[in-house]
Scaffold this motif. Structure first.
Motif, PDB file in Angstrom:
ATOM      1  N   GLY A  24       0.695  -1.174   0.251  1.00 17.19           N
ATOM      2  CA  GLY A  24       0.034  -0.185   0.342  1.00 17.19           C
ATOM      3  C   GLY A  24       0.701   0.732   0.095  1.00 17.19           C
ATOM      4  N   VAL A  25       0.466   2.254  -0.463  1.00 23.69           N
ATOM      5  CA  VAL A  25       1.095   3.616  -0.796  1.00 23.69           C
ATOM      6  C   VAL A  25       0.348   4.567  -0.915  1.00 23.69           C
ATOM      7  CG1 VAL A  25       3.192   2.510  -2.634  1.00 23.69           C
ATOM      8  CG2 VAL A  25       1.067   3.729  -3.018  1.00 23.69           C
ATOM      9  N   ARG A  65       8.239   3.236  -8.364  1.00 27.95           N
ATOM     10  CA  ARG A  65       9.049   2.344  -7.824  1.00 27.95           C
ATOM     11  C   ARG A  65       8.660   1.383  -6.593  1.00 27.95           C
ATOM     12  NH1 ARG A  65      12.157   4.433  -2.805  1.00 27.95           N
ATOM     13  NH2 ARG A  65      14.139   3.888  -3.212  1.00 27.95           N
ATOM     14  N   ALA A  66       7.137   2.105  -6.153  1.00 32.27           N
ATOM     15  CA  ALA A  66       7.533   0.731  -4.271  1.00 32.27           C
ATOM     16  C   ALA A  66       6.635  -0.793  -5.764  1.00 32.27           C
ATOM     17  CB  ALA A  66       6.160   0.315  -4.586  1.00 32.27           C
ATOM     18  N   PRO A  73       1.959  -6.446  -6.261  1.00 31.78           N
ATOM     19  CA  PRO A  73       1.155  -5.869  -6.485  1.00 31.78           C
ATOM     20  C   PRO A  73       0.977  -3.845  -5.268  1.00 31.78           C
ATOM     21  CG  PRO A  73       0.076  -7.345  -6.172  1.00 31.78           C
ATOM     22  CD  PRO A  73       0.980  -7.818  -5.945  1.00 31.78           C
ATOM     23  N   VAL A  74       0.317  -3.517  -6.205  1.00 29.83           N
ATOM     24  CA  VAL A  74       0.711  -1.463  -5.703  1.00 29.83           C
ATOM     25  C   VAL A  74      -0.904  -1.451  -5.114  1.00 29.83           C
ATOM     26  CG1 VAL A  74       0.657   0.594  -5.340  1.00 29.83           C
ATOM     27  CG2 VAL A  74       3.047  -1.298  -6.071  1.00 29.83           C
ATOM     28  N   LEU A  75      -1.229  -1.209  -3.863  1.00 28.46           N
ATOM     29  CA  LEU A  75      -2.952  -0.554  -4.105  1.00 28.46           C
ATOM     30  C   LEU A  75      -2.342   0.350  -3.600  1.00 28.46           C
ATOM     31  CD1 LEU A  75      -5.811  -0.439  -3.411  1.00 28.46           C
ATOM     32  CD2 LEU A  75      -5.124  -1.641  -0.784  1.00 28.46           C
ATOM     33  N   VAL A  76      -2.778   2.060  -3.634  1.00 25.39           N
ATOM     34  CA  VAL A  76      -3.384   3.590  -3.653  1.00 25.39           C
ATOM     35  C   VAL A  76      -4.196   3.286  -2.600  1.00 25.39           C
ATOM     36  CG1 VAL A  76      -3.232   5.977  -3.924  1.00 25.39           C
ATOM     37  CG2 VAL A  76      -2.012   4.014  -5.713  1.00 25.39           C
ATOM     38  N   THR A  77      -3.534   3.810  -1.323  1.00 29.08           N
ATOM     39  CA  THR A  77      -4.615   3.951  -0.004  1.00 29.08           C
ATOM     40  C   THR A  77      -4.760   5.407   0.796  1.00 29.08           C
ATOM     41  OG1 THR A  77      -2.485   3.298   1.781  1.00 29.08           O
ATOM     42  CG2 THR A  77      -3.474   1.563   0.717  1.00 29.08           C
TER      43      THR A  77
END
Length: 169
Positions: A24-25, A65-66, A73-77
């Motif tokens: 999460g980012v 970057r993350a 996988p990336v979740l924009v929190t």
């Protein structure tokens, strides 16, 4: 200086995701780093209500970057802007989402996006002053009033695409 700040403020957390299902980012702006450390927005920069640089493109940089460093996988929190100008909120969010679309086109596994914030909230240091919400809160009676940005983001979510959402509501 930049490498040391990234190591202590980002990399230690990215490394701790080993074995996780996703990362999460949260992102709202970019920071400028000089010889003495973190500096404010450059003179003449467009800024938000609390003086941070208006920089929605920073979200895509953060997501890339993350994803690259964690291979998750990336979740924009959290992502958003504090502003009294709701047209600016729509512009900021549109540009941030355009950045996520470019990440997806590049193959970055972006699994979701959560806007910050649904409601104007209480900020621990700044109180109720900054306006982050897609829904305005009247503090005198606690009534909630959806802003055009909330309706706009709802249309984007329903269409699962930026193309059909009118930005001049």
């Amino acid at each position: 200086m930049v490498a040391e700040l990234q190591r202590t403020a980002e990399d230690v957390f990215l490394a701790a995701t080993e074995g996780d299902d996703f990362i999460g980012v949260q992102n709202y702006t970019r920071l400028h780093v000089g010889r003495g450390g973190i500096e404010g927005a450059p003179p003449g920069s467009r800024t938000n209500q609390v003086g941070f640089e208006f920089r929605p493109e920073a979200l895509a940089i953060t997501v890339r970057r993350a994803a690259e460093l964690t291979r998750l996988p990336v979740l924009v929190t959290e992502n958003g802007i504090c502003t009294e100008d709701d047209h600016e909120r729509i512009e900021y969010t549109r540009r941030a989402l355009e950045g996520l679309e470019s990440c997806l086109a590049e193959g970055v596994d972006v699994i979701g996006y959560i806007h910050w914030s649904l409601l104007d909230s209480f900020e621990w240091v700044l109180g109720y002053w900054p306006r982050y919400g897609l829904i305005e809160v009247d503090r005198s009676c606690q009534a909630r009033h959806p802003r055009p940005s909330g309706r706009w983001l709802g249309m984007v979510a329903a269409a699962n695409a930026l193309g059909g959402a009118d930005t001049h509501e």
